[in-house]
Design an enzyme around this catalytic site. Structure first.
Site, PDB file in Angstrom:
ATOM      1  N   GLU A 185       7.184  64.522  59.838  1.00 46.21           N
ATOM      2  CA  GLU A 185       7.102  65.773  59.065  1.00 46.21           C
ATOM      3  C   GLU A 185       8.223  65.699  58.044  1.00 46.21           C
ATOM      4  O   GLU A 185       9.388  65.864  58.395  1.00 46.21           O
ATOM      5  CB  GLU A 185       7.316  66.987  59.968  1.00 46.21           C
ATOM      6  N   CYS A 243      11.005  73.492  54.338  1.00 41.12           N
ATOM      7  CA  CYS A 243      10.138  72.431  53.805  1.00 41.12           C
ATOM      8  C   CYS A 243       8.911  73.020  53.117  1.00 41.12           C
ATOM      9  O   CYS A 243       8.318  72.388  52.257  1.00 41.12           O
ATOM     10  CB  CYS A 243       9.744  71.478  54.920  1.00 41.12           C
TER      11      CYS A 243
HETATM   12  P1  NAD Z   1      17.635  64.168  57.541  1.00 45.09           P
HETATM   13  O1  NAD Z   1      16.515  63.215  57.351  1.00 45.09           O
HETATM   14  O2  NAD Z   1      18.923  63.854  56.863  1.00 45.09           O
HETATM   15  O3  NAD Z   1      17.992  64.277  59.084  1.00 45.09           O
HETATM   16  C1  NAD Z   1      17.034  64.648  60.063  1.00 45.09           C
HETATM   17  C2  NAD Z   1      17.456  64.089  61.405  1.00 45.09           C
HETATM   18  O4  NAD Z   1      17.395  62.672  61.360  1.00 45.09           O
HETATM   19  C3  NAD Z   1      18.892  64.442  61.783  1.00 45.09           C
HETATM   20  O5  NAD Z   1      18.950  64.718  63.163  1.00 45.09           O
HETATM   21  C4  NAD Z   1      19.636  63.165  61.437  1.00 45.09           C
HETATM   22  O6  NAD Z   1      20.834  63.019  62.181  1.00 45.09           O
HETATM   23  C5  NAD Z   1      18.602  62.115  61.827  1.00 45.09           C
HETATM   24  N1  NAD Z   1      18.777  60.798  61.214  1.00 45.09           N
HETATM   25  C6  NAD Z   1      19.416  60.474  60.065  1.00 45.09           C
HETATM   26  N2  NAD Z   1      19.345  59.137  59.860  1.00 45.09           N
HETATM   27  C7  NAD Z   1      18.633  58.615  60.877  1.00 45.09           C
HETATM   28  C8  NAD Z   1      18.210  57.281  61.231  1.00 45.09           C
HETATM   29  N3  NAD Z   1      18.532  56.238  60.479  1.00 45.09           N
HETATM   30  N4  NAD Z   1      17.478  57.118  62.339  1.00 45.09           N
HETATM   31  C9  NAD Z   1      17.137  58.168  63.102  1.00 45.09           C
HETATM   32  N5  NAD Z   1      17.527  59.427  62.850  1.00 45.09           N
HETATM   33  C10 NAD Z   1      18.263  59.655  61.745  1.00 45.09           C
HETATM   34  O7  NAD Z   1      17.090  65.603  57.132  1.00 45.09           O
HETATM   35  P2  NAD Z   1      17.908  66.971  57.069  1.00 45.09           P
HETATM   36  O8  NAD Z   1      18.799  66.944  55.867  1.00 45.09           O
HETATM   37  O9  NAD Z   1      18.512  67.278  58.400  1.00 45.09           O
HETATM   38  O10 NAD Z   1      16.725  68.033  56.851  1.00 45.09           O
HETATM   39  C11 NAD Z   1      16.236  68.397  55.611  1.00 45.09           C
HETATM   40  C12 NAD Z   1      14.926  67.685  55.320  1.00 45.09           C
HETATM   41  O11 NAD Z   1      13.988  67.961  56.340  1.00 45.09           O
HETATM   42  C13 NAD Z   1      14.261  68.121  54.038  1.00 45.09           C
HETATM   43  O12 NAD Z   1      13.791  66.999  53.343  1.00 45.09           O
HETATM   44  C14 NAD Z   1      13.079  68.975  54.515  1.00 45.09           C
HETATM   45  O13 NAD Z   1      11.999  69.069  53.635  1.00 45.09           O
HETATM   46  C15 NAD Z   1      12.726  68.274  55.760  1.00 45.09           C
HETATM   47  N6  NAD Z   1      11.952  69.152  56.625  1.00 45.09           N
HETATM   48  C16 NAD Z   1      10.615  68.904  56.798  1.00 45.09           C
HETATM   49  C17 NAD Z   1       9.848  69.739  57.597  1.00 45.09           C
HETATM   50  C18 NAD Z   1       8.394  69.485  57.810  1.00 45.09           C
HETATM   51  O14 NAD Z   1       7.850  70.015  58.759  1.00 45.09           O
HETATM   52  N7  NAD Z   1       7.734  68.674  57.008  1.00 45.09           N
HETATM   53  C19 NAD Z   1      10.449  70.845  58.213  1.00 45.09           C
HETATM   54  C20 NAD Z   1      11.808  71.074  58.002  1.00 45.09           C
HETATM   55  C21 NAD Z   1      12.554  70.211  57.214  1.00 45.09           C
END
Ligand code: NAD
Length: 477
Positions: A246, A280
């Site tokens: 997502e 999002c």
């Molecule tokens: P992010 O991708 O930076 O982090 C998300 C999670 O992934 C965190 O727990 C982070 O620690 C972890 N992570 C980071 N690098 C990783 C790796 N290499 N391997 C595994 N895990 C890793 O996102 P964010 O800044 O926390 O959230 C914002 C983003 O989330 C925005 O782009 C938003 O659109 C998206 N989002 C999408 C939805 C949806 O349902 N499509 C819902 C909410 C947020």
């Protein structure tokens, strides 16, 4: 100050290294908690615990799993106030919305408690054989979530995973891990066998990466940025893991000539600015029919101007601070880029005045007009409280502009014409379309993205499917 711990094999534990990190309130920089900062070894221990717990949990009856999920939902509701306050303190959203998020996460657990009972297989009669099709849990599931809805987005994964019979290791976001961890402790306290639910805290590049790369996890359910999702998909490929992603969004909001403008302006302003635009499915681009653009913009600005900004713990606040300094910097950068390329600033565009805002990551709801697709606000995810507005002449033109994006998570259309609504809904390239409604989330319906917003579906019946494997048992006669 709150002292957080991780949850491994039913026990609350610190990081093996003893390392901790600070969580500070984005409204005023006050220290909220010290949390363990785990690494790859902690994640591996949690995966081992989940693997050990899997055989018993995967074979438990759906009735037993349902009872435990309902009890978990009850405990989450009972602890709502404590979890909601932590949520507001760690990422800024107003307390009234934190409470709603926690209560909604309990509803998700209740929903999957019941949906798990309907995990029916198939019986197929063939000439010289009979076939049974079983739907069995995929195995240990790694659940990786972002900070904007850290409780709800985890519930969307934990509910179906547990109902399917998977055991889980959750990796809450590094900047807002507190409420998600307390939510998981409530789930664990419902009486689940040790190791069925585990939580590891720490950097994504270590804890998250181990959960993805270690062969123990058979499924990775991820919500977050598109770039992180791409990395996860690449690294899951080595073991051909099941993956659901997502990812980011950039939602268009189309206001047709015949729309109810009061309704559209109110709904658009709420969806553009609530959670400071850090959603999002936030409204990111507004396309208004030329004939009614002036009237709509006036109503929209009036609605946006009513929103009260402040520390989320205060009464009657509609908007809190942004979750981090880097989020606010990106917002400033996108607004500056648009203004430099010729956009007009109609509202906001800077931090609010006043001493009470000086230490927090506050930013005013911002409205821009005269925008085009050459500007960052119209192409990239700002994830901030910015509403760029432009006009269209025909519905086809609006649909073309709406689809001119790498993302495809949600789209919105406001019109009083059933024909226009259906015409647009069938042509918009996104996983969800809201017609005269500013939210495409319903627990009972599938939620997910097209294009670079990811794939796989959460919520609804389909949310359960993504934690199940099919098995065909053929009986010769
Ligand atoms: P992010 O991708 O930076 O982090 C998300 C999670 O992934 C965190 O727990 C982070 O620690 C972890 N992570 C980071 N690098 C990783 C790796 N290499 N391997 C595994 N895990 C890793 O996102 P964010 O800044 O926390 O959230 C914002 C983003 O989330 C925005 O782009 C938003 O659109 C998206 N989002 C999408 C939805 C949806 O349902 N499509 C819902 C909410 C947020």
């Amino acid at each position: 100050m709150f002292n957080a711990s991780m949850l491994i094999n039913g026990s609350q534990v610190p990081a093996l290294s003893g390392r901790t990190t600070e969580i500070r309130n984005p409204a005023n920089q006050e220290l909220v908690a010290e949390v363990p900062s785990g690494g790859r070894k902690d994640a591996e221990m949690a995966l081992e615990a989940a693997k050990k717990a899997f055989p018993e949990w995967s074979l438990a009856t759906s009735a037993l799993r349902a009872d435990l999920l309902h009890e978990a939902a009850r405990l989450v509701r009972q602890r709502c106030e404590q979890i909601a306050r932590l949520l507001t303190q760690e990422m800024g959203k107003p307390l009234k919305y934190s409470r709603l998020e926690v209560l909604s996460s309990a509803d998700v657990l209740d929903y999957y408690a019941e949906e798990g009972k309907r995990n029916f297989g198939q019986w197929i009669s063939s000439p010289r054989s009979r076939s049974i099709v079983l739907r069995q849990p995929v195995g240990v599931a790694a659940l990786i979530t972002p900070w904007n809805y850290p409780v709800d987005l985890l519930a969307w994964k934990v509910g179906p995973a547990l109902a399917a019979g998977c055991t889980v290791v959750a990796k809450p976001p590094s900047i807002a891990p507190l409420a998600a961890t307390e939510f998981m402790k409530a789930v664990n306290d419902a009486g689940l066998p040790g190791g069925v639910v585990n939580v590891v805290l720490g950097p994504g590049s270590e804890v998250g990466a181990e959960l993805v790369e270690n062969p123990i996890s058979k499924k990775v359910a991820f919500t977050g940025e598109t770039e992180t999702g791409r990395w996860i998909m690449e690294h899951s490929a080595r073991h051909l893991k099941r993956v659901s992603l997502e990812l980011g969004g950039h939602s268009p909001f189309i206001v047709c000539e015949d729309a109810d403008l009061d309704k559209a302006a109110a709904a658009g302003a709420i969806r553009a600015f609530s959670n400071m635009g850090q959603i999002c499915i936030s409204v990111n681009r507004i396309y208004v029919a030329q004939e009614i653009a002036g009237e709509f913009i006036e109503k929209f600005i009036e609605r946006a101007g009513r929103l009260k900004i402040g520390n989320g713990l205060e009464q009657d606040v509609d908007l809190g601070p942004m979750a981090s300094g880097s989020q606010r910097d990106k917002t400033r950068e996108h607004v500056a880029d648009a203004l430099q390329k010729g956009a007009r600033l109609l509202l906001g565009g800077r931090e609010p005045d006043g001493a009470e805002y000086s230490k927090g990551y506050f930013y005013q709801p911002t409205v821009l007009s005269g925008v085009d697709h050459g500007m960052k606000v119209m192409r990239e995810e700002t994830f901030g409280p910015v509403a760029p507005i432009t006009t269209f002449e025909t519905v086809d033109q609006a649909i073309g502009l709406a689809n001119d994006s790498q993302y495809g998570l949600a789209s919105y259309v406001y019109t009083e014409s059933l024909e226009s609504a259906i015409y647009a809904a069938e042509r918009l390239e996104s996983g969800g379309v809201g017609i005269n409604i500013n939210n495409v989330v319903d627990i009972q319906a599938p939620f997910g993205g097209w294009k670079q917003s990811g794939f796989g579906r959460e919520l609804g019946r389909q949310g359960l499917d993504s934690y199940l494997e099919l098995k065909h048992i053929r009986i010769g006669l």
